[in-house]
Design an enzyme around this catalytic site. Structure first.
Site, PDB file in Angstrom:
ATOM      1  N   ASN A  56      -9.102 -10.987  13.813  1.00 46.63           N
ATOM      2  CA  ASN A  56     -10.046 -11.946  13.224  1.00 46.63           C
ATOM      3  C   ASN A  56      -9.399 -13.005  12.331  1.00 46.63           C
ATOM      4  O   ASN A  56      -9.870 -14.129  12.290  1.00 46.63           O
ATOM      5  CB  ASN A  56     -11.190 -11.225  12.504  1.00 46.63           C
ATOM      6  N   GLY A 111      -7.883  -3.526   9.870  1.00 51.03           N
ATOM      7  CA  GLY A 111      -8.614  -3.372  11.123  1.00 51.03           C
ATOM      8  C   GLY A 111      -9.853  -2.535  10.897  1.00 51.03           C
ATOM      9  O   GLY A 111     -10.383  -2.480   9.779  1.00 51.03           O
ATOM     10  N   THR A 148     -12.433   0.610  10.469  1.00 52.89           N
ATOM     11  CA  THR A 148     -12.394   1.846   9.679  1.00 52.89           C
ATOM     12  C   THR A 148     -12.005   3.022  10.574  1.00 52.89           C
ATOM     13  O   THR A 148     -11.231   3.895  10.158  1.00 52.89           O
ATOM     14  CB  THR A 148     -13.762   2.050   8.997  1.00 52.89           C
ATOM     15  N   GLU A 205      -6.899  -1.969   4.863  1.00 49.00           N
ATOM     16  CA  GLU A 205      -7.983  -2.937   4.633  1.00 49.00           C
ATOM     17  C   GLU A 205      -8.910  -2.808   5.823  1.00 49.00           C
ATOM     18  O   GLU A 205      -8.538  -3.178   6.941  1.00 49.00           O
ATOM     19  CB  GLU A 205      -7.449  -4.374   4.537  1.00 49.00           C
TER      20      GLU A 205
HETATM   21  P1  NAD Z   1      -8.848  -2.553  15.379  1.00 49.77           P
HETATM   22  O1  NAD Z   1      -8.909  -1.458  14.393  1.00 49.77           O
HETATM   23  O2  NAD Z   1      -9.357  -2.297  16.726  1.00 49.77           O
HETATM   24  O3  NAD Z   1      -7.371  -3.093  15.559  1.00 49.77           O
HETATM   25  C1  NAD Z   1      -6.602  -3.535  14.482  1.00 49.77           C
HETATM   26  C2  NAD Z   1      -5.137  -3.469  14.849  1.00 49.77           C
HETATM   27  O4  NAD Z   1      -4.773  -2.088  15.002  1.00 49.77           O
HETATM   28  C3  NAD Z   1      -4.770  -4.141  16.164  1.00 49.77           C
HETATM   29  O5  NAD Z   1      -3.505  -4.751  16.043  1.00 49.77           O
HETATM   30  C4  NAD Z   1      -4.695  -2.966  17.129  1.00 49.77           C
HETATM   31  O6  NAD Z   1      -3.839  -3.203  18.215  1.00 49.77           O
HETATM   32  C5  NAD Z   1      -4.131  -1.883  16.240  1.00 49.77           C
HETATM   33  N1  NAD Z   1      -4.391  -0.514  16.688  1.00 49.77           N
HETATM   34  C6  NAD Z   1      -5.417  -0.075  17.449  1.00 49.77           C
HETATM   35  N2  NAD Z   1      -5.309   1.251  17.661  1.00 49.77           N
HETATM   36  C7  NAD Z   1      -4.185   1.660  17.018  1.00 49.77           C
HETATM   37  C8  NAD Z   1      -3.531   2.918  16.855  1.00 49.77           C
HETATM   38  N3  NAD Z   1      -4.009   4.019  17.397  1.00 49.77           N
HETATM   39  N4  NAD Z   1      -2.410   2.974  16.117  1.00 49.77           N
HETATM   40  C9  NAD Z   1      -1.920   1.863  15.531  1.00 49.77           C
HETATM   41  N5  NAD Z   1      -2.467   0.641  15.662  1.00 49.77           N
HETATM   42  C10 NAD Z   1      -3.608   0.543  16.384  1.00 49.77           C
HETATM   43  O7  NAD Z   1      -9.624  -3.763  14.657  1.00 49.77           O
HETATM   44  P2  NAD Z   1      -9.932  -5.201  15.237  1.00 49.77           P
HETATM   45  O8  NAD Z   1     -11.054  -5.025  16.201  1.00 49.77           O
HETATM   46  O9  NAD Z   1      -8.700  -5.890  15.670  1.00 49.77           O
HETATM   47  O10 NAD Z   1     -10.431  -5.954  13.917  1.00 49.77           O
HETATM   48  C11 NAD Z   1     -11.717  -5.870  13.455  1.00 49.77           C
HETATM   49  C12 NAD Z   1     -11.843  -4.930  12.269  1.00 49.77           C
HETATM   50  O11 NAD Z   1     -10.921  -5.287  11.246  1.00 49.77           O
HETATM   51  C13 NAD Z   1     -13.187  -4.987  11.607  1.00 49.77           C
HETATM   52  O12 NAD Z   1     -13.673  -3.691  11.388  1.00 49.77           O
HETATM   53  C14 NAD Z   1     -12.919  -5.669  10.273  1.00 49.77           C
HETATM   54  O13 NAD Z   1     -13.805  -5.379   9.257  1.00 49.77           O
HETATM   55  C15 NAD Z   1     -11.556  -5.228   9.988  1.00 49.77           C
HETATM   56  N6  NAD Z   1     -10.923  -6.144   9.024  1.00 49.77           N
HETATM   57  C16 NAD Z   1     -10.754  -5.767   7.729  1.00 49.77           C
HETATM   58  C17 NAD Z   1     -10.200  -6.634   6.800  1.00 49.77           C
HETATM   59  C18 NAD Z   1      -9.990  -6.248   5.370  1.00 49.77           C
HETATM   60  O14 NAD Z   1      -9.200  -6.895   4.719  1.00 49.77           O
HETATM   61  N7  NAD Z   1     -10.638  -5.234   4.864  1.00 49.77           N
HETATM   62  C19 NAD Z   1      -9.789  -7.885   7.215  1.00 49.77           C
HETATM   63  C20 NAD Z   1      -9.980  -8.243   8.538  1.00 49.77           C
HETATM   64  C21 NAD Z   1     -10.529  -7.347   9.436  1.00 49.77           C
END
Ligand code: NAD
Length: 453
Positions: free
Chosen positions: A132, A208, A210, A230
């Site tokens: 995002n 990413g 939760t 985060e």
């Molecule tokens: P996601 O959790 O699907 O993926 C995030 C990252 O983790 C990606 O690079 C993905 O390839 C990686 N990943 C996925 N599975 C993994 C595993 N098993 N081991 C290690 N890495 C893995 O999230 P997304 O769909 O890319 O992003 C959206 C989410 O991110 C939303 O829930 C949003 O709230 C959150 N977010 C939080 C913040 C914050 O600062 N709190 C900021 C931005 C986004």
């Protein structure tokens, strides 16, 4: 390299580029390279490391338009946002370039000697980024990590690798030594998971969902690996009747529909004091209808498309509560959706409780201050939120009572690179940005030197 991913422009569904996805062997190789580079990077004189970070910041600034255009094409971000995002990387690098010369330890009084503490780097830091905000979230991890003397392996999200790859090239151009800042494109289940399991990666910075974050935290436990998380959010925008309702309503669309609602800080629950509901909704409807959803490369665009068809479908599955009104969006190719305002029947509604991560906001009323706090806190998340009131005592009381890491009063601004950012409850663990972030990229070493020999 084991597989290829085709990057799609979400505004028109056209193919942008094919990128190779790293396999396990390539991931191990890059981690080894970063571990080797750590041996020399940690020894670089503080002033030289500071200079290199400032040079990196300057090169990013010099390429801000190129980076921003790349983000518009890859992620569908509006050009205005994408320029801010490129600038944010440069600003965060500049901010933490002041750190190497200021990583102070302490001298603690002891008998028969001197006791001093050092802030030592950890080693290789693995930064895992969501789709995002590909540029800022990467920078919030790699800039303080590098400043503290660590080396970095960074994995962008599958959908959005292009700006991260370019930042890796720009680091080299700025003179950051080979192996210090490494960008590796690949799947979370392969590359991201290897960061977690590889013993030479000493810390994970994960942003990413939760759900994935919980798995990463469990995986890190195996090696007592340091971790910053985060995660998601379901933030409240609390509007009291004594506030400037026109101003709160005019600002509310930007607070939730910015980046098409794909923002962990999105104020996706609006709580309005009952007596102000009609006045607020009328002004809010005007503001939502004016909110410009259009081709993101246009300077006037306030919102672009969603990132993918999958995300669009997931968001639309939440539209099963009464709709108050919607804005507009282009039709045709691209993952477009009009901003949508829901009036959920009660606080049990799925749309009221779950992070939708799209341009959908739910509005509900509250009776009084206590009810506002209770409803704002009735969530597993606690990332951000806003409080609108002209009573300063009430503003402070409510800000202290809402369980959330980043609150704003009479404003929706959550992120400044020089103030801490992070979540309560299931929104995360640890803080990024600001002066405290460096603590999570260093170990405190205590050394006692005897003087009685
Ligand atoms: P996601 O959790 O699907 O993926 C995030 C990252 O983790 C990606 O690079 C993905 O390839 C990686 N990943 C996925 N599975 C993994 C595993 N098993 N081991 C290690 N890495 C893995 O999230 P997304 O769909 O890319 O992003 C959206 C989410 O991110 C939303 O829930 C949003 O709230 C959150 N977010 C939080 C913040 C914050 O600062 N709190 C900021 C931005 C986004």
């Amino acid at each position: 390299m084991s597989a290829v991913y085709e990057v799609i422009n979400p505004a028109n569904e056209q193919s942008v580029k094919k990128v190779d996805l790293a396999d396990l062997a390539a991931t191990d190789a890059v981690i080894e390279k970063a571990a080797k580079a750590f041996e020399s990077w940690k020894k670089i004189a503080p002033s030289d490391r500071a200079k290199l970070l400032r040079a990196f910041a300057q090169v990013v600034s010099d390429h801000r338009e190129e980076l921003a255009k790349l983000e518009v094409t890859n992620s569908g971000h509006t050009i205005g946002n994408a320029l801010w995002e490129a600038d944010n990387v440069a600003n965060v690098l500049n901010y933490y370039s002041a750190a190497p010369e200021r990583l102070f330890g302490r001298q603690i009084p002891v008998a028969n000697g001197i006791d001093i503490t050092f802030k030592e780097p950890l080693g290789v830091v693995g930064v895992i980024v969501p789709w995002n905000f590909p540029m800022p979230i990467a920078g919030w991890g790699f800039a303080p990590a590098l400043a503290a003397g660590n080396t970095v392996v960074l994995k962008p999200a599958e959908y959005t690798p292009l700006t991260a790859v370019r930042l890796g090239e720009l680091a080299l151009k700025a003179g950051i030594p080979e192996g210090v800042f490494n960008v590796i494109v690949g799947k979370g289940s392969i590359v991201g998971n290897r960061f977690v399991t590889h013993p030479k990666v000493r810390k994970i910075v994960f942003t990413g969902s939760t759900e994935v974050g919980k798995g990463i935290m469990a995986g890190c436990a195996d090696q007592v690996k340091r971790v910053t998380l985060e995660l998601g959010g379901k933030s409240a925008n609390v509007i009291f009747a004594d506030s400037d309702i026109e101003k709160a309503a005019a600002a509310a669309p930007g607070a939730v529909f910015d980046n098409a609602g794909q923002d962990c800080c999105a104020r996706s629950r609006i709580l309005v004091e009952k007596s102000a509901f009609d006045k607020f909704m009328s002004a809010f409807e005007t503001a939502v209808k004016k909110f410009r959803v259009e081709e993101p490369s246009l300077a006037t665009a306030e919102m672009g498309p969603l990132i993918s068809k999958k995300q669009l479908d997931a968001v639309q599955a939440y539209l099963n509560e009464p709709v108050a009104f919607t804005g507009s969006a282009p039709t045709g190719a691209g993952y477009w959706m009009a901003p949508t305002v829901l009036l959920p029947k009660d606080t049990k509604a799925k749309s009221w409780n779950e992070e939708i991560f799209g341009p959908v906001v739910s509005v509900m009323t509250f009776d009084d201050e206590a009810d506002a706090i209770k409803k704002a806190n009735d969530t597993e998340f606690g990332l951000s939120g806003s409080i609108w009131t002209n009573n300063s005592g009430k503003a402070i009381r409510v800000a202290r009572a809402v369980e959330s890491g980043n609150l704003s009063v009479n404003s929706n601004s959550s992120v400044r690179y020089w103030t801490p950012f992070g979540g309560y409850k299931q929104s995360g663990l640890g803080r990024e940005l600001g002066p405290d972030a460096l603590d999570s990229f260093t170990e405190v070493k205590n050394v006692f030197i005897a003087t009685d020999n």
